[in-house]
Design an enzyme around this catalytic site. Structure first.
Site, PDB file in Angstrom:
ATOM      1  N   GLU A   1       0.778  -1.221  -0.003  1.00 59.31           N
ATOM      2  CA  GLU A   1       0.143  -0.147   0.049  1.00 59.31           C
ATOM      3  C   GLU A   1       1.022   1.290   0.111  1.00 59.31           C
ATOM      4  OE1 GLU A   1      -2.376  -0.936   3.523  1.00 59.31           O
ATOM      5  OE2 GLU A   1      -1.327   0.344   4.742  1.00 59.31           O
ATOM      6  N   CYS A   2       0.469   2.267  -0.935  1.00 57.27           N
ATOM      7  CA  CYS A   2       1.231   3.488  -1.132  1.00 57.27           C
ATOM      8  C   CYS A   2       2.602   3.202  -0.960  1.00 57.27           C
ATOM      9  CB  CYS A   2       0.732   4.293   0.021  1.00 57.27           C
ATOM     10  SG  CYS A   2       1.170   6.175  -0.230  1.00 57.27           S
ATOM     11  N   GLY A   3       3.698   3.732  -0.057  1.00 49.18           N
ATOM     12  CA  GLY A   3       4.853   3.558  -0.093  1.00 49.18           C
ATOM     13  C   GLY A   3       5.507   2.370  -0.520  1.00 49.18           C
TER      14      GLY A   3
ATOM     15  N   SER B   1      -2.031  -0.815  -3.944  1.00 48.55           N
ATOM     16  CA  SER B   1      -2.873   0.230  -3.886  1.00 48.55           C
ATOM     17  C   SER B   1      -2.323   1.430  -3.463  1.00 48.55           C
ATOM     18  CB  SER B   1      -4.202   0.175  -3.644  1.00 48.55           C
ATOM     19  OG  SER B   1      -5.134   1.303  -3.990  1.00 48.55           O
TER      20      SER B   1
END
Length: 455
Positions: free
Chosen positions: A331-333, A424
């Site tokens: 997720e993200c990073g 995501s």
């Protein structure tokens, strides 16, 4: 400071530290208040209003305990009530730090205060004002009816004469909770996603102690907890039991300065699902632990891109993990390092781990912010998004999250699926739907995306 409230009355004192806008100093004041009472031997539980990973690190250091987020939409009202009730049962003081301005967002910090009767302490940067301070304090207290109120504290004040002018401007003298000067001794440094992580500063505790010492000289710091406004913890309904959908499964969780955005409640949810958690540090050169699934949480990979790009053994281990059909949730990073190339804020290109095709570019402006939910199989896993990078990939999104804007739903972040890789920009709040959290870390195909569920 008086006797411990929860021991004497069975209830805790409570406060929601808010402000008219971001950057007023509410994190510093909330941490100073928590530190002041915790180091005096009182039991302090702290929370952060809204989704956040950085402020809670400072609040945890100040209070000496884990810090959970409270958001009426992401958590849900029942979850917020249960966490506050559990805190009140074991604490003398409950400190909730607000988010943005007091009335900003849907739901806002004011909505949380009104729903659970949390008295509001307004922190106002008064460095460039005098009589307007009183008008601002009056407006914050009375803008919405039924807002519980503790008082107002002036921040970044020039001196005693300035503080007296601010105090004299208040329509209700009893609202005055004191003034703090501007000082580098307790300033909390910032970067592009918010505060610098507490663990990165060798003098973090000293900064908190300096802030607590300053607060101790104010009327708020001198007030005994027994003299605070009465607060009753909300009744909590028993939580639904969590099925052990991950029983016996070993989940490797990346955790270091590059992968630090982890809600403690997410870890607790995975453990309640039956998972065995094994932590590893890519920055330290750790090998991938023997595991059934991998979670790469968010953080600051862009600040450590060169080091992460050099993690060739880990890259190869992750590729073997995925080739064997074992799931990986990023997720993200955590997603950024999976792409072919990461371009940092200085324009430097870094060859990353290549589990997803494409390039991510770190920008200097905010690219996305706000609550979102992943909707799979007719159920929603709630969370939020907050990032400066953008992604260019030939891989079509498997689904899109739903963005929540003013109570309406819109197109949100992409959910990428490539074999057992699921990625995501959405930071998921696992307690909102433990079954979907388990699905992200299970080898079976994900439930089909759903076009719409009510927000």
């Amino acid at each position: 400071m008086g006797a411990a409230v929860s021991q004497a009355t069975g209830q805790a004192a409570a406060v929601l530290v808010a402000a008219p806008a971001s950057g007023q100093g509410k994190t510093t004041v909330a941490c100073a208040l928590a530190r002041l009472h915790a180091r005096a031997g009182r039991r302090v539980r702290a929370f952060k209003c809204g989704p956040d990973f950085l402020d809670p690190q400072w609040l945890a250091l100040a209070s000496g305990g884990p810090v959970h987020s409270l958001d009426l939409w992401i958590n849900g009202e029942a979850d917020c009530a249960a966490r506050l009730a559990a805190a009140a049962a074991e604490a003398d003081l409950v400190v909730v730090e607000g988010v943005m301005g007091l009335f900003d967002g849907t739901p806002s910090a004011a909505d949380l205060a009104r729903r659970f009767g949390l008295p509001v302490l307004a922190v106002v940067d008064a460095g460039a004002m005098a009589g307007t301070f009183g008008a601002l304090a009056h407006g914050l207290q009375h803008y919405r009816p039924g807002l519980p109120w503790l008082g107002v504290l002036a921040n970044r004040v020039a001196g005693a004469r300035h503080a007296q002018m601010l105090q004299d401007s208040l329509a209700t003298p009893g609202d005055w909770c004191g003034a703090l000067p501007r000082s580098d001794a307790w300033a909390l440094p910032e970067r592009h996603l918010g505060l610098v992580q507490a663990a990165e500063l060798s003098d973090a505790v000293a900064r908190l102690d300096a802030a607590a010492d300053a607060l101790a000289t104010t009327p708020l710091g001198r007030r005994a907890l027994a003299d605070w406004p009465h607060w009753s913890a909300p009744p909590a309904t028993p939580a639904d039991s969590i099925q052990p959908l991950l029983a016996g499964r070993r989940i490797a969780v990346a955790q270091d300065a590059a992968f630090q955005f982890i809600y403690p409640a997410n870890l607790a949810t995975l453990q309640a699902l039956g998972a065995q958690l094994q932590f590893f540090s890519p920055l330290a050169g750790d090998a991938l632990p023997t595991c059934d699934a991998v979670w790469l949480p968010g953080g600051y990979p862009e600040l450590h891109a060169a080091t992460l790009a050099a993690c060739v053994p880990l890259r190869d281990q992750l590729r073997a993990h995925v080739a064997a059909g074992r799931p990986l949730w990023a997720e993200c990073g955590g997603m950024l390092v999976l792409f072919d190339v990461l371009v940092d804020a200085d324009g430097q290109h870094h060859r990353m781990w290549g589990l997803l095709p494409g390039t991510v570019t770190q920008g200097r402006r905010l690219a996305a912010l706000g609550p979102q939910q992943l909707v799979l199989g007719g159920q929603a896993l709630r969370g939020h998004t907050f990032h400066h990078s953008t992604c260019a990939t030939p891989l079509p999104p498997w689904a899109h999250a739903q963005a929540v804007r003013g109570g309406a739903l819109g197109l949100g972040e992409a959910l990428y699926v490539r074999g057992p890789v699921r990625a995501s920009y959405v930071h998921a709040w696992f307690p909102s739907n433990p079954a979907l959290a388990a699905a992200l870390l299970s080898p079976a195909a994900l439930p089909a995306p759903t076009e719409h569920v009510p927000c």
